[in-house]
Design an enzyme around this catalytic site. Structure first.
Site, short mmCIF file in Angstrom:
data_model
loop_
_atom_site.label_atom_id
_atom_site.label_comp_id
_atom_site.label_asym_id
_atom_site.label_seq_id
_atom_site.Cartn_x
_atom_site.Cartn_y
_atom_site.Cartn_z
N ASP A 291 7.97 -3.09 -4.04
CA ASP A 291 8.94 -3.88 -4.80
C ASP A 291 8.55 -5.36 -4.85
O ASP A 291 9.10 -6.12 -5.64
CB ASP A 291 10.37 -3.71 -4.27
N ASP B 20 6.65 -0.65 0.04
CA ASP B 20 7.51 0.10 -0.88
C ASP B 20 7.39 -0.39 -2.31
O ASP B 20 8.17 0.00 -3.18
CB ASP B 20 8.97 0.09 -0.41
N ASP C 255 3.59 -4.68 -1.56
CA ASP C 255 4.02 -4.36 -0.21
C ASP C 255 4.25 -2.85 -0.08
O ASP C 255 4.12 -2.11 -1.06
CB ASP C 255 5.25 -5.19 0.17
N SER D 26 10.62 -2.15 3.85
CA SER D 26 9.91 -3.08 2.98
C SER D 26 8.66 -3.61 3.67
O SER D 26 7.77 -2.84 4.01
CB SER D 26 10.85 -4.21 2.54
#
Length: 577
Positions: free
Chosen positions: A310, A308, A306, A147
């Site tokens: 999400d 990834d 960010d 993340s």
């Protein structure tokens, strides 16, 4: 010889050890402190997966710890799911160091058990992995990502067949299965060539992306005439060296937002995240280049996802031309208000808004005004995804879900926080209010005036290594044993101990049950609608302290929040000393 030294010797003498890991071990051979941290315990597999620093050792992310985790997952699936080999597992990965390598290692271990894998041919966002599990009808999904953690981290997240992160009951069984694998260096696997030859791996291209984008168009609540018009809103977007660019820009284009300016130097996937201190849209420094471009093109709104994709951060141009970043609580409340304002009231009969226990109470106040019930969950979007799944049997309708840490979900075709959905809806919302002559901060002020001046804060105390982990444990134990009676002059009205599942009503001298899963967390409900919550992070060596207040004015709220934060920082420092 200490136990960690025995594990280190096993690795150091393993003849087939990966050469890059062997080289790192050689560099560390005189650094006992670093070696102990790498080998004194196994990398924790928590309620959603594992995350850690890259490198050799059982407390690090490497091909051997990944293989062990996947081996446990494979055995869990074969026992607890049906038609596992044919339905298979979907695997995606982001732009971090070793992400694709770990994805392939996961496929190699699953393939050994005859389990088919769908592996994306290039990096993809986490919400697309969630979507793809249900798209393929798979038994599980694996996302290789850390993340928004620093560059030296990577991680391994597991999703169940609903497309949501695994919940504690599932995690406990997977952890038990992982522990049955006693030697991480000898986990069985097939070579990639064998997977291909036996047709145990399918490389996934744009098919799933296209299906996702079709569903993405359907979340819009603009009327058809407005939808088909080109909008004048000027947008700057930064993917922060991650995975979001393609889907975010496609989502905006199909809603006819042509004025999208990309921060090009941050649009290139870069595992080192070379242009930011941290690739985290929660931290305002991540917007510095977007702000510079925003001023250059006179943008109305700045978007940042960010690595990834999400989590979404949004900054809005003020009347003085400067940009201010919305907090996660503020953006979530604005999105909720817009969605409820613009939607057909018919859907509200059984409508539910879902938030976490550390997310602003402003959301509950907004939902109440539309007769929409609020459901609280523990921290972590897995609980929101699980609650959505339960609605299939209860007849309840999901309208929105969010958490304070910049995670939002508009439509349940994804069962994870989705920065792509949120970016598209935030842009639509900003365009709508622009047509009314208002910025998002103008609307936020109106919400405060109507519902009260809610304000939230967060302090994090980082305590690394073996010693730090024990300090975090000591803090939580001390607070559970002697709960606060007042904090910064605010009397405690309720004490919520999520580890025991008990809520103590102080004035009434009563104990209630908390109908949520057990978690190492303490929350104190204070007078004057204030609250404090302490929780160790599940993914970082931190203890987090959340604060919330409701004041009579902006200044009143800021003062109350500052008082709470100062006092809690003093208390934590005192416990450590």
């Amino acid at each position: 010889m200490n136990s960690w030294q025995q594990v280190y010797q096993k690795w150091n003498t393993f003849q087939n050890l990966d050469l890059s890991l062997k080289a790192t071990l050689d560099d560390l051979k005189t650094n006992n402190r670093a070696l102990e941290d790498a080998f004194y315990k196994e990398l924790t597999f928590g309620t959603g997966g594992m995350r850690g620093v890259l490198g050799p050792g059982i407390n690090r992310m490497n091909i051997y710890t990944v293989r062990k985790a996947v081996n446990g997952l494979a055995n869990y699936l074969l026992v607890n799911r049906v038609n596992v080999k044919d339905r298979g597992v979907v695997i995606a990965y982001d732009s971090r160091y070793m992400s694709k390598e770990f994805a392939v290692e996961a496929a190699k271990v699953l393939g050994y058990y005859g389990i088919h894998t769908h592996v994306f041919e290039s990096l993809r966002p986490t919400p697309l992995l969630s979507f793809s599990v249900r798209y393929f009808g798979s038994v599980a999904g694996v996302m290789i990502t850390a993340s928004h953690n620093p560059p030296e981290y990577n991680g391994f997240k597991v999703y169940n067949e609903t497309g949501a992160q695994i919940i504690p009951e599932e995690a406990e069984k997977i952890i038990a299965s992982i522990k049955d694998t006693t030697d991480e260096l000898s986990v069985p696997y097939l070579e990639l060539e064998q997977l291909v030859a036996r047709r145990l791996i399918t490389w996934v291209g744009k098919e799933v992306d296209n299906a996702y984008v079709e569903r993405l168009a359907q979340i819009s609540i603009m009327d058809q005439m407005t939808l088909n018009q080109e909008k004048g809103l000027k947008i700057v977007y930064t993917p922060l060296h991650g995975t979001g660019r393609d889907l975010v820009t496609r989502g905006l284009a199909q809603l006819h937002f042509p004025n999208v300016h990309i921060v090009e130097e941050q649009a290139v996937p870069d595992p080192g995240f070379s242009t930011v201190e941290s690739p985290n849209p929660e931290e305002h420094q991540a917007f510095s280049r977007a702000i510079a471009l925003g001023k250059q093109v006179n943008a109305d709104i700045l978007l940042g996802t960010d690595p990834d994709a999400d989590r979404l951060g949004v900054a809005v141009k003020q009347k003085d031309g400067e940009y201010q970043v919305l907090t996660g609580n503020q953006l979530g409340s604005l999105l909720l208000d817009y969605i409820l304002k613009k939607n057909d009231p018919v859907v509200y009969q059984n409508a539910r808004m879902i938030k976490t226990v550390v997310t602003t109470e402003l959301g509950r106040a907004i939902a109440n005004s539309y007769n929409v019930e609020t459901i609280d969950t523990l921290t972590g979007f897995k609980y929101i995804g699980d609650k959505i799944q339960q609605f299939a049997s209860t007849g309840e309708t999901f309208v929105f879900g969010y958490e304070e840490s910049y995670g939002y979900l508009i439509s349940s075709f994804v069962r994870e926080k989705d920065a792509i959905q949120a970016a598209v809806m935030a842009t639509e919302m900003a365009s709508y209010w622009q047509q009314q002559g208002k910025t998002l901060f103008d609307v936020l002020d109106e919400l405060y005036e109507k519902y009260g001046y809610y304000l939230e804060g967060l302090s994090s105390l980082t305590l690394k290594g073996k010693e730090g982990g024990q300090q975090i444990t000591n803090i939580m134990e001390a607070i559970r044993e002697q709960p606060f009676k007042e904090i910064a002059g605010f009397k405690v009205e309720k004490v919520e101990n999520y580890l025991t599942g008990e809520r103590v009503l102080v004035k009434e001298d009563m104990v209630e049950e908390i109908s949520l899963p057990r978690e190492n967390m303490m929350k104190f409900m204070l007078e004057q609608n204030a609250w404090v919550c302490l929780r160790p992070s599940g993914t970082e060596p931190k203890i987090k302290c959340y604060f919330g207040v409701k004041g009579n004015s902006s200044e009143d709220s800021k003062q109350k929040l500052a008082d709470l934060q100062k006092k809690m920082e003093e208390i934590l420092a005192g416990i450590i000393d």
